[in-house]
Every structure is written in structure tokens, then in C-alpha cells.
Design a protein around this motif. Sequence first.
Motif: not given
Length: 126
Positions: A25-26, A32-33, A58-61, A67-68
Motif C-alpha cells: 500500500r505504501r 500515485i503521489t 491522502e490516506a491511499v497515498e 483502493v479497489t
Amino acid sequence: MHEADGENPAPSSRAGGTSLSAQRRRYVGSRITRFREHRGLSLEELGQRVGLSAGVLEAVESGKRGVTFECLIDIAIELDVAASDLVEQNPGVPDDRRLATSSRPSMVTSNAPNENSRLQRALGDD
């Protein structure tokens, strides 16, 4: 609106107690960022385009949320990169070089006007 997946601890982990899914995820979030900033988009702009709030994005990044698959595809489309550019680690290709060459090829490749028209009609893009 896409719904982000919450944190679910993965059964496998690396030394030091960090789960593989958290590391992934990180990594995906950092990609993405990087692409979002390269495109000059704010969290709010990208979030609006893909149906996520700026806070969720922001939490995803940051790797706090996942995310799906569908949302990941939408993010890739908005960033004009292949989804694989967000998830694959390619140690042989520097990130800066991938940023410079990340445009996806067009489905219609012919330079001839008649050929393009026929292809577009066949694909239903007229």
C-alpha cells in the motif's frame, strides 16, 4: 464513488513486523503521489476525477488505506499511466525515466486518414 478498503492485517509479514500488504500500500501510494505531482494535480483534483475525497486519497497515498481494483484503474487513467506503472516495482528502470515516457499508446496507430476513420468506426468511436 469508489470505496477505499480499510486496513486488514495480512497473515504474512516481513522481519520487523510490517505486513507485506502495508508495504505494498505504501509503495502504490507513493507511486500515485509521484505521478499526480508530476501531472500537476492536487489531491482534490484527482480525488474529484476518480470519486474519492481528498482525505481518502491522502490516506491511499500515505499507504494507510487501499483502493479497489476498479479505483486503481480509474486513478491510472486520470494520471495517464498504465495501472502496472502504479503497482510494479521495476528496479532496472529509474522512476524519472518512467515518468518521462509514461504516455499510453493510442489504440489507433495508422497515420492515414482513411485507415483511422475505418478503425474508429470499427471500434465504435465515431
